[in-house]
Structure formats: C-alpha cells, structure tokens
Design an enzyme around this catalytic site. Structure first.
Site, PDB file in Angstrom:
ATOM      1  N   CYS A  92       0.836  -1.219   0.000  1.00 11.63           N
ATOM      2  CA  CYS A  92       0.000   0.000   0.000  1.00 11.63           C
ATOM      3  C   CYS A  92       0.863   1.258   0.000  1.00 11.63           C
ATOM      4  O   CYS A  92       2.074   1.221   0.241  1.00 11.63           O
ATOM      5  CB  CYS A  92      -0.897   0.036   1.244  1.00 11.63           C
ATOM      6  SG  CYS A  92      -1.975  -1.388   1.468  1.00 11.63           S
ATOM      7  N   CYS A 101      -3.028   4.971   2.589  1.00  9.56           N
ATOM      8  CA  CYS A 101      -4.114   4.015   2.360  1.00  9.56           C
ATOM      9  C   CYS A 101      -5.133   4.067   3.500  1.00  9.56           C
ATOM     10  O   CYS A 101      -4.767   4.096   4.684  1.00  9.56           O
ATOM     11  CB  CYS A 101      -3.556   2.603   2.226  1.00  9.56           C
ATOM     12  SG  CYS A 101      -4.824   1.359   1.855  1.00  9.56           S
ATOM     13  N   CYS A 143      -2.558  -3.101  -3.501  1.00  7.82           N
ATOM     14  CA  CYS A 143      -3.838  -2.945  -2.806  1.00  7.82           C
ATOM     15  C   CYS A 143      -4.873  -2.396  -3.782  1.00  7.82           C
ATOM     16  O   CYS A 143      -4.596  -1.462  -4.538  1.00  7.82           O
ATOM     17  CB  CYS A 143      -3.652  -1.996  -1.623  1.00  7.82           C
ATOM     18  SG  CYS A 143      -5.178  -1.477  -0.824  1.00  7.82           S
ATOM     19  N   CYS A 199      -6.036   1.581  -2.379  1.00 12.29           N
ATOM     20  CA  CYS A 199      -5.230   2.791  -2.598  1.00 12.29           C
ATOM     21  C   CYS A 199      -4.490   2.792  -3.927  1.00 12.29           C
ATOM     22  O   CYS A 199      -3.894   3.817  -4.294  1.00 12.29           O
ATOM     23  CB  CYS A 199      -4.243   2.985  -1.451  1.00 12.29           C
ATOM     24  SG  CYS A 199      -2.940   1.716  -1.350  1.00 12.29           S
TER      25      CYS A 199
END
Length: 401
Positions: free
Chosen positions: A72, A76, A103, A106
């Site tokens: 991330c 995030c 992810c 994000c």
C-alpha cells in the site's frame, strides 16, 4: 485563453501528530519535511506516517502487509495493520518483487489521484483541440474513463471553463487564425468549426470583439480614437472604440505605445482624440490618484468568457486591497484554476481600470506586470497610502455594578 498544461501537483504539509495510548504526541519523534528525510527515513518515522495515513509520504516509500499479501501507499485508508506484519519498500516494484500484490483500495501501482485527474483533463483538452467539431461532454468523459458529472466538475476545476466553453474558446482561436489566411470569411468560419453561418454570426462579437471582416483585415472599418499623456508612471495611452475604452497602456516612450496600438489594429482607422475624448483621458489620469473616478467609464473588453469573469472580479477589488492569484480564483468560484487566472491577468489590455496590479504573490510581494514591476509596486504603494484610516470604534458601554 486558459492554459491547458497539466497543473503542478504539490504535496500537502504533514498533518499534526495525534495523541496515542502510550503517551502524548510530544513524546513521538517529529516528522519533518518528508522530502528532506526521505533518503534516511527511519522505520519508526515510516510507521508513524502509516498510522496517520499521511499523504505527504506517498511516493517516498511503500509498505507491505504479510498477513494480507498486499502492499500500500502510506495514505491508504484500509485498517491499520499490526506493526509486526509490516515491511517497508523503496518502490512498488520492490514490493512486487518481494511477492506482494497492489492494494485495490489505494492503488499504489498508479500515480497519485490528483495527478491522474490532471492527466485525464489534459487528455480531454487535447481531444477538444484535435476535433473539427466540439465533442459531446458524454463522449469526452467516456474517453478519459470518468462519469459525465465527475468529468464536468473536474474539467471546470482544472481549467476554469466548462468543456463547452473551452471548445468555444479553441474555436475562436482557430477562427482568428483562419481569418488571417483564408480567401473569404465564409471559408474561414467553416474551417474554424462552425456548422452554419447563423451560428457563426451569433458568436462573432464574443469571439472577435468586432465584425469578422474588420478582424480579418487588421481592424479595418474600426474607428479608434486615442490620446497620450505624461503622468507620474511615465507615458500613458488611452484608446477607445464606439463601445468604450479598449486599451490603457503604460510605458517610457509615447511613440512606442502608439506603434503598439497600430500593430494591434493594423488596418483600423486610428485618429487622435477630439476635445470630448480629452475628458475621457482626464478621467483615466484622475483615476491614478482616485481609482473610484474610473469605475464608471465604459469599457470595450475583448476576451473569452473566462477572461471577462476574471477581469470583472478584478474591478471589484477595492483600492488598497490586494489578493493572491489563488484568492482571486476562489472569488470566481474556480479555486483550482490559478494558472488560468494568472493567464487572464497577463492578457489584460486595460491598465488601471481593470486593476490587475492588485494581484500579488502568496507572500504579498508584487508579481509580474506587463507594464513593469516598478510601476506595479508604485501603484500599490500609492493606493495603500491614499486609503483613509479606519474610524475609531465607539467605546463599549460600561456595565453598571
């Protein structure tokens, strides 16, 4: 015409540290400017940025979560993982090489959201500029992968114009180019993207500021009166059409100012102002010492709809008051269109009466001025001194014991 260059993206300042269960915020290591500490960023500083979801650190490092198998950005919005499951990486590629996937919340493998939005709007601008006929808003939104409503809102925020107004402005620019090179006005307006003569003649004054034949021939048929005087700023030229004042320019040499006017309207009928026009000149000169004296003079402003909105907002700034470009953009309801606002100020042809000299840098210092930064500073200093002091506030009544 507003700039279509993608706006620069600046990182927001680091958010203040919240208190924690272990102790007060003052006990935590401070986070300084991330661009300064990035080369030797300590893991504890990285972890604090993750806990705070601090967007200022996006792009400086990435973190992975062993329990989920994803990596991330620091900002995030997912639930904060346990510290023992977190590892830090210098790039998204390094995280993927370690076996982690991006992810889906994000999107750490993509540029920042603001940058993606700016790229989408820049792509839409290119599509408008390349099309012979202005594309429909729905088609533009679909081409850049956005919903119609979201695209319309973003486009206006980034450019200061709606997609339709931007297309009209580009069409007007093409029209000016075509009128200069085509054999006839009819050929020029079809080449510029007008579907019919009716649509062209309905917009001709807004696009050109004069009859198309007059524009095509450098202002031929236009009658422009002018006069030049000396003032404490140097030479000052005032020019006007039948509709109103179309130019107020400043310089060192009166002959240069007249030559610039002739170059702008090469085929117009330029004539020295008569006795009645001398009154107009006197009013402009009086506005140097009392700006309110010029507030009622009729103007013949020629520009895009957005430029005219900016110029009108400039006329509403009181003497002695200054604004930044960002504040002026906010006043017209376009806070993201700072560069377009600056461009509109730069294209102002009517000094003093459209007071672009009241726009300064964010820190209050004078910025660029087409008639010289020294003149701008002198105007601001004179206006600041000329403003009457504020009347004292009446004393507050004392309460009875």
């Amino acid at each position: 015409m507003p700039s279509t260059t993608s706006p620069m993206i600046s990182r927001p300042p680091t958010s203040p540290a919240p208190s924690t269960e272990e102790g007060s915020a003052s006990a935590e290591p401070s986070l300084t400017d991330p661009s300064l500490i990035a080369p030797s960023l300590a893991d504890q500083q990285r972890w604090l940025a993750v806990q705070r979801r601090d967007p200022a650190f996006d792009g400086l490092f990435w973190y992975s979560v062993k329990s989920t198998g994803v990596y991330c950005k620091p900002s995030c919005g997912a639930r904060t993982p346990l510290r023992k499951n977190v590892a830090f990486h210098a790039s998204g590629a390094a995280a993927e090489a370690a076996g982690f996937r991006p992810c889906k919340r994000c999107r750490p493998d993509l540029p920042p959201l603001q940058e993606r939005q700016a790229q989408a709007i820049a792509q839409a601008c290119r599509l408008i500029e390349a099309a012979e006929q202005a594309p429909a808003t729905e088609d533009l939104a679909q081409a850049v992968g956005l919903s119609r409503y979201h695209f319309h809102r973003l486009f206006k925020a980034h450019t200061g114009l709606t997609p339709k107004a931007y297309g009209d402005a580009r069409r007007a620019q093409r029209l000016r180019q075509q009128l200069a090179s085509r054999a006839s006005v009819t050929e020029a307006f079809y080449e510029a993207g007008f579907n019919s003569s009716g649509g062209f003649y309905a917009h001709r004054h807004a696009d050109l500021g004069m009859k198309p034949t007059a524009y095509r021939h450098g202002g031929r048929g236009e009658k422009i009166r002018f006069a030049v005087a000396q003032c404490w700023l140097g030479a000052l030229l005032v020019a006007a059409t039948e509709q109103g004042i179309c130019a107020v320019t400043l310089g060192e040499d009166a002959e240069v100012l007249v030559q610039q006017l002739q170059d702008r309207f090469a085929q117009a009928e330029l004539a020295p102002g008569d006795a009645a026009f001398e009154q107009t000149l006197a009013q402009v000169l009086a506005a140097l010492d009392d700006p309110q004296r010029g507030a009622t003079l009729p103007l013949d402003v020629r520009g895009t709809a957005f430029q005219q909105r900016v110029w009108q907002a400039l006329r509403e700034i009181p003497p002695g008051v200054t604004l930044s470009y960002a504040e002026l953009a906010a006043r017209i309801g376009q806070p993201a269109a700072v560069r377009a606002v600056a461009s509109a100020c730069a294209h102002n042809e009517i000094a003093l009466l459209i007071p672009c000299h009241r726009i300064v840098r964010q820190d209050g210092s004078p910025s660029g001025y087409r008639w010289g930064i020294e003149r701008k500073a002198a105007l601001l200093a004179r206006e600041a001194v000329a403003q009457p002091p504020q009347p004292p506030q009446p004393p507050q009544p004392q309460s009875q014991p």
